[in-house]
Design a protein around this motif. Structure first.
Motif, PDB file in Angstrom:
ATOM      1  N   LEU A   1      45.905  23.204  18.154  1.00  0.00           N
ATOM      2  CA  LEU A   1      45.447  21.936  18.726  1.00  0.00           C
ATOM      3  C   LEU A   1      46.096  20.734  18.054  1.00  0.00           C
ATOM      4  CD1 LEU A   1      43.418  20.303  20.505  1.00  0.00           C
ATOM      5  CD2 LEU A   1      41.783  20.515  18.622  1.00  0.00           C
ATOM      6  N   LEU A   2      46.225  20.799  16.723  1.00  0.00           N
ATOM      7  CA  LEU A   2      46.609  19.621  15.946  1.00  0.00           C
ATOM      8  C   LEU A   2      48.071  19.235  16.117  1.00  0.00           C
ATOM      9  CD1 LEU A   2      45.531  17.575  13.848  1.00  0.00           C
ATOM     10  CD2 LEU A   2      46.347  19.109  12.075  1.00  0.00           C
ATOM     11  N   TYR A   3      48.994  20.203  15.980  1.00  0.00           N
ATOM     12  CA  TYR A   3      50.413  19.881  15.983  1.00  0.00           C
ATOM     13  C   TYR A   3      50.891  19.286  17.301  1.00  0.00           C
ATOM     14  CZ  TYR A   3      50.407  22.547  11.625  1.00  0.00           C
ATOM     15  OH  TYR A   3      50.135  23.002  10.364  1.00  0.00           O
ATOM     16  N   PRO A   4      50.510  19.861  18.480  1.00  0.00           N
ATOM     17  CA  PRO A   4      50.940  19.221  19.743  1.00  0.00           C
ATOM     18  C   PRO A   4      50.407  17.798  19.901  1.00  0.00           C
ATOM     19  CG  PRO A   4      50.171  21.461  20.145  1.00  0.00           C
ATOM     20  CD  PRO A   4      49.813  21.141  18.732  1.00  0.00           C
ATOM     21  N   LEU A   5      49.169  17.552  19.454  1.00  0.00           N
ATOM     22  CA  LEU A   5      48.600  16.207  19.574  1.00  0.00           C
ATOM     23  C   LEU A   5      49.368  15.211  18.711  1.00  0.00           C
ATOM     24  CD1 LEU A   5      44.759  16.988  19.539  1.00  0.00           C
ATOM     25  CD2 LEU A   5      46.120  16.199  21.477  1.00  0.00           C
ATOM     26  N   CYS A   6      49.694  15.588  17.484  1.00  0.00           N
ATOM     27  CA  CYS A   6      50.405  14.683  16.564  1.00  0.00           C
ATOM     28  C   CYS A   6      51.818  14.393  17.069  1.00  0.00           C
ATOM     29  CB  CYS A   6      50.460  15.287  15.164  1.00  0.00           C
ATOM     30  SG  CYS A   6      48.870  15.289  14.309  1.00  0.00           S
ATOM     31  N   ILE A   7      52.528  15.459  17.516  1.00  0.00           N
ATOM     32  CA  ILE A   7      53.901  15.272  18.010  1.00  0.00           C
ATOM     33  C   ILE A   7      53.893  14.432  19.282  1.00  0.00           C
ATOM     34  CG2 ILE A   7      55.916  16.471  18.945  1.00  0.00           C
ATOM     35  CD1 ILE A   7      55.195  18.811  17.051  1.00  0.00           C
ATOM     36  N   GLY A   8      52.937  14.706  20.173  1.00  0.00           N
ATOM     37  CA  GLY A   8      52.845  13.917  21.406  1.00  0.00           C
ATOM     38  C   GLY A   8      52.535  12.455  21.127  1.00  0.00           C
ATOM     39  N   GLY A   9      51.635  12.181  20.171  1.00  0.00           N
ATOM     40  CA  GLY A   9      51.305  10.798  19.820  1.00  0.00           C
ATOM     41  C   GLY A   9      52.477  10.064  19.216  1.00  0.00           C
ATOM     42  N   ALA A  10      53.262  10.761  18.364  1.00  0.00           N
ATOM     43  CA  ALA A  10      54.440  10.134  17.747  1.00  0.00           C
ATOM     44  C   ALA A  10      55.492   9.804  18.798  1.00  0.00           C
ATOM     45  CB  ALA A  10      55.013  11.057  16.678  1.00  0.00           C
ATOM     46  N   GLY A  11      55.702  10.721  19.771  1.00  0.00           N
ATOM     47  CA  GLY A  11      56.665  10.470  20.836  1.00  0.00           C
ATOM     48  C   GLY A  11      56.251   9.312  21.726  1.00  0.00           C
ATOM     49  N   TYR A  12      54.964   9.245  22.048  1.00  0.00           N
ATOM     50  CA  TYR A  12      54.462   8.158  22.894  1.00  0.00           C
ATOM     51  C   TYR A  12      54.649   6.796  22.214  1.00  0.00           C
ATOM     52  CZ  TYR A  12      51.199   5.182  25.441  1.00  0.00           C
ATOM     53  OH  TYR A  12      50.648   4.157  26.155  1.00  0.00           O
ATOM     54  N   SER A  13      54.316   6.729  20.924  1.00  0.00           N
ATOM     55  CA  SER A  13      54.445   5.452  20.210  1.00  0.00           C
ATOM     56  C   SER A  13      55.904   5.032  20.086  1.00  0.00           C
ATOM     57  CB  SER A  13      53.802   5.549  18.822  1.00  0.00           C
ATOM     58  OG  SER A  13      54.481   6.498  18.019  1.00  0.00           O
ATOM     59  N   LEU A  14      56.831   6.001  19.946  1.00  0.00           N
ATOM     60  CA  LEU A  14      58.257   5.674  19.848  1.00  0.00           C
ATOM     61  C   LEU A  14      58.761   5.035  21.138  1.00  0.00           C
ATOM     62  CD1 LEU A  14      60.857   5.888  18.153  1.00  0.00           C
ATOM     63  CD2 LEU A  14      61.222   8.150  19.156  1.00  0.00           C
TER      64      LEU A  14
ATOM     65  N   VAL B   1      50.171   8.350   9.866  1.00  0.00           N
ATOM     66  CA  VAL B   1      48.833   7.821   9.607  1.00  0.00           C
ATOM     67  C   VAL B   1      47.962   7.876  10.863  1.00  0.00           C
ATOM     68  CG1 VAL B   1      48.991   5.338  10.123  1.00  0.00           C
ATOM     69  CG2 VAL B   1      47.728   6.101   8.120  1.00  0.00           C
ATOM     70  N   ASN B   2      48.580   7.721  12.045  1.00  0.00           N
ATOM     71  CA  ASN B   2      47.801   7.865  13.275  1.00  0.00           C
ATOM     72  C   ASN B   2      47.306   9.294  13.436  1.00  0.00           C
ATOM     73  OD1 ASN B   2      47.995   5.196  14.070  1.00  0.00           O
ATOM     74  ND2 ASN B   2      49.897   5.509  15.218  1.00  0.00           N
ATOM     75  N   GLY B   3      48.157  10.258  13.048  1.00  0.00           N
ATOM     76  CA  GLY B   3      47.723  11.645  13.054  1.00  0.00           C
ATOM     77  C   GLY B   3      46.593  11.887  12.069  1.00  0.00           C
ATOM     78  N   VAL B   4      46.710  11.256  10.893  1.00  0.00           N
ATOM     79  CA  VAL B   4      45.661  11.391   9.870  1.00  0.00           C
ATOM     80  C   VAL B   4      44.350  10.787  10.363  1.00  0.00           C
ATOM     81  CG1 VAL B   4      44.938  10.593   7.585  1.00  0.00           C
ATOM     82  CG2 VAL B   4      47.233  11.508   7.905  1.00  0.00           C
TER      83      VAL B   4
END
Length: 514
Positions: free
Chosen positions: A383-396, A413-416
């Motif tokens: 659950l965690l890794y796809p959410l963090c990678i997706g959030g980083a890509g969206y913000s970029l 930090v957003n992932g944290v």
């Protein structure tokens, strides 16, 4: 005292010898005039611009007006522009009025401009003109900023001062005149510098010809005037001791943006926050210093807590957050790094100048705990890794940043903040499998719980990133779950704890000789 001022004792006797009387008690017809000039001293009406003129000025009436001010070429080239505020008799020019009072305030200040945020993929900036302007200046070079607010006050109380014991703080704002046999003090005009906030500053570019200036006025009592003077002096002293403009602005915000009763509560709560911070750090260190076994403790949770604490500290540092938040975060990061060393049973031996790191071994009980820990992390990773990678890509793609480093730290930090509480679940899972919470540092947890609820109050007062503010409330839920587990799994006093001790074991006493 700072707030209470002793009136002239002879004021009620009729003669009033030695008293200083208020000129405003005569109810003169006044006019307020605001001029701008590049010179720090003016002798006549040459080279000055009138930007605001309030005829029939009523000292009891509050007002706020916004005017456009012409910016001279000297000011656009990193020069200073001054505001001269005159309070004088109506219908008379200020330099022809012997009973006028005036005060001077710079409308510009020097500060390093905030780096422009851009889209890292396209390179597009929100304001291309500012970006082009910056190419002529070094990034760390202070430039002129415009103070867009000017807050004025007049002390309206008909207070009679004792001439032999004038308060030193107010005395420097007083101008006295002799009228017949009595001495009068002219209206006390005051500029509220605490209202000048960093958020209201505007960068002055070479192409800027006009800038807005909001002039606001309100009456002020003698007690508040004296208190405000002392606060302004305190902020000035902080800047002399090396506080930056931003740090001094945080202190201003506490006094200006907060209700006085709420401010008093804040000081009271802040004292407890510092106390609980100290006690939590002390008990956490004491617990891990004695700890010899990792039975029941999630190593993954310790590693994650260390990683997240360091990332949060770097994020707060990048965002130039208040020192009130930054310093405890830095201390916490150092402690978490030390706890990782203890959890992994690391020993560092030096072979000359080259360090050699060795890891200890785990016993069977610790290996069982590690199995539960690994099992929990396996499910979380889906659950965690796809959410963090997706959030980083969206913000970029959609959010502008100062640099790639800023994007990287923000993504971490957003992932944290958003999903970090999921990494606390392995410890909850270990507690569930072992049906025990006796292995946790409950003293440190208790102090941290108190501080978490105190942080909820600070989240509305101290300037901090929104994600950090929301994380304060997220931690409340986590602590409530830990408290539920403590109620669900009461301590078994016959169980041997992490120090190899049992509450039911009684120490053997030496036999007394008869």
């Amino acid at each position: 005292g700072i707030v209470y001022t002793r009136p002239c004792p002879a004021a009620g006797s009729g003669g009033g010898a030695g008293c200083v009387w208020p000129y405003l008690a005569r109810r003169p017809k006044l006019q307020l005039s605001v001029y701008t000039t590049t010179r720090s001293n003016i002798g006549a009406e040459s080279n000055i611009d009138l930007v605001l003129n309030v005829e029939d000025f009523d000292i009891e009436s509050k007002f706020e007006r916004t005017v456009n001010v012409s910016v001279p070429k000297k000011t656009r080239n990193n020069g200073t522009l001054y505001a001269y505020i005159f309070l004088h008799h109506a219908g008379i020019l200020p330099w022809h009025d012997s009973k006028q009072v005036h005060i001077v305030s710079p409308l510009t200040t020097y500060m390093v401009p905030k780096p422009e945020e851009i889209n890292l993929l396209t390179g597009e900036s929100a304001t291309q003109q500012i970006e082009a302007e910056k190419q002529t200046n070094a990034l760390d070079e202070p430039v002129s900023h415009w103070r867009s607010r000017l807050t004025l006050n007049v002390m309206v109380e008909d207070f009679v001062f004792d001439g032999s014991s004038l308060p030193a703080d107010v005395h420097r704002y007083m101008k006295m005149v002799q009228l017949g046999k009595t001495v009068h003090y002219l209206p006390i005009l005051f500029i509220d510098q605490l209202s000048n906030r960093v958020k209201d500053l505007m960068v002055i570019n070479r192409s800027t010809t006009e800038l807005p200036l909001t002039v606001s006025y309100d009456k002020i009592s003698l007690g508040k005037l004296r208190f405000w003077i002392h606060m302004q002096d305190a902020v000035y002293s902080l800047q002399q001791f090396g506080f930056s403009e931003k740090d001094a602005d945080e202190v201003k915000g506490i006094f200006v943006d907060t209700n006085l009763y709420f401010l008093a509560l804040t000081f009271f709560v802040a004292a407890f926050h510092l106390l609980f911070d100290f006690l939590a750090f002390k008990n956490d260190i004491s617990f891990w210093k004695k700890k010899r076994s990792m039975i029941g403790m999630s190593t993954k949770a310790v590693l994650w807590r260390c990683f997240s604490t360091v990332v949060i500290f770097l994020f707060l540092l990048d965002e130039q957050t208040s020192l009130l938040v930054l310093i405890p975060a830095g201390i916490g990061a150092v402690i978490e790094l030390w706890k990782v060393k203890k959890a992994l049973k690391m020993t560092i031996k030096w072979q000359g100048l080259r360090p050699k790191i060795q890891f200890g071994t785990y016993n069977d009980s610790e290996k069982k705990t590690e199995e539960y820990d690994t099992q929990a992390m396996k499910y979380l990773s889906y659950l965690l890794y796809p959410l963090c990678i997706g959030g980083a890509g969206y913000s970029l793609l959609n959010v502008k940043y100062k640099s790639w480093y800023s994007w990287l730290i923000n993504s971490f930090v957003n992932g944290v903040y958003a999903f970090g509480f999921l990494f606390m679940l392995p410890q909850l899972f270990v507690n569930y499998k072992m049906k025990s919470v006796a292995h946790l540092p409950w003293k440190a947890f208790t102090y941290k719980a108190f501080n978490t609820f105190i942080d909820d109050i600070f989240a509305f007062i101290i300037t901090m990133p929104t994600s950090h503010r929301l994380a304060c409330f997220r931690d409340d839920v986590v602590f409530l779950v830990y408290l539920y587990q403590r109620w669900l799994y009461p301590v078994d006093k016959s169980r041997v704890n992490e120090y190899g001790e049992s509450y039911e074991e009684k120490p053997k006493k030496k036999a007394h000789r008869e």
